[in-house]
Design an enzyme around this catalytic site. Structure first.
Site, PDB file in Angstrom:
ATOM      1  N   TYR A  18       0.857  -1.242   0.170  1.00 59.88           N
ATOM      2  CA  TYR A  18       0.183   0.085   0.061  1.00 59.88           C
ATOM      3  C   TYR A  18       0.852   1.272   0.064  1.00 59.88           C
ATOM      4  CZ  TYR A  18      -3.741   3.159   1.297  1.00 59.88           C
ATOM      5  OH  TYR A  18      -4.361   4.343   1.312  1.00 59.88           O
ATOM      6  N   HIS A  22       1.325   4.128  -3.116  1.00 59.61           N
ATOM      7  CA  HIS A  22       1.419   5.711  -2.735  1.00 59.61           C
ATOM      8  C   HIS A  22       2.436   6.369  -3.109  1.00 59.61           C
ATOM      9  CE1 HIS A  22      -2.718   4.539  -1.456  1.00 59.61           C
ATOM     10  NE2 HIS A  22      -2.913   5.897  -1.523  1.00 59.61           N
ATOM     11  N   TYR A  41      -3.128  16.484   1.080  1.00 61.53           N
ATOM     12  CA  TYR A  41      -3.679  15.250   1.415  1.00 61.53           C
ATOM     13  C   TYR A  41      -2.527  14.186   1.907  1.00 61.53           C
ATOM     14  CZ  TYR A  41      -6.363  11.087  -0.401  1.00 61.53           C
ATOM     15  OH  TYR A  41      -7.129   9.985  -0.569  1.00 61.53           O
ATOM     16  N   TRP A  76      -7.422   3.716 -10.386  1.00 58.52           N
ATOM     17  CA  TRP A  76      -6.727   3.672  -9.399  1.00 58.52           C
ATOM     18  C   TRP A  76      -7.524   2.773  -8.380  1.00 58.52           C
ATOM     19  CZ3 TRP A  76      -1.961   4.874  -7.768  1.00 58.52           C
ATOM     20  CH2 TRP A  76      -1.530   4.947  -6.268  1.00 58.52           C
ATOM     21  N   TRP A  77      -8.690   2.918  -8.297  1.00 58.54           N
ATOM     22  CA  TRP A  77      -9.411   2.100  -7.378  1.00 58.54           C
ATOM     23  C   TRP A  77      -8.997   0.501  -7.814  1.00 58.54           C
ATOM     24  CZ3 TRP A  77     -14.951   4.730  -7.120  1.00 58.54           C
ATOM     25  CH2 TRP A  77     -14.969   5.675  -6.485  1.00 58.54           C
TER      26      TRP A  77
END
Length: 104
Positions: A18, A22, A41, A76-77
């Site tokens: 993960y 990113h 963000y 992306w999802w």
């Protein structure tokens, strides 16, 4: 600016993946986030609970909600589906948090 916070869940054996994904976020994803009014963000991980805490500032809710429909967001999802809890449409299972305190 509107401050938003939310909680998601990453799979226990996918913490490093993960974070890697990113760290290598697609530039076109970042551009689209900016186009939809997102800034400042951050995502934090609690390794013990596998919970991700997200914080983002947005310009307005309508513009932000349109982000979900973009082609790059849908990709992306799909890309992130294997490392975190998602709904059938591949969107992350996410719980919005109510702001109860803020200090500048």
């Amino acid at each position: 600016m509107i401050r938003k916070a939310f909680v998601m869940t990453v799979y226990p054996d996918k913490h490093e993946e993960y974070e890697k994904r990113h760290n290598e976020i697609w530039p076109e994803m970042v551009e689209e986030l900016h186009r939809h009014g997102a800034s400042n963000y951050s995502i934090f991980l609690d390794r013990e609970s596998n919970k991700l805490f997200g914080y983002i500032e947005i310009e307005n809710e309508k513009k932000w909600k349109q982000m979900a429909e973009t082609e790059i967001n849908q990709k992306w999802w799909e890309f992130m589906d294997s490392v975190m809890e998602t709904y059938p449409d591949k969107s992350p299972v996410s719980t919005n948090l109510k702001e109860v305190f803020h200090m500048d």
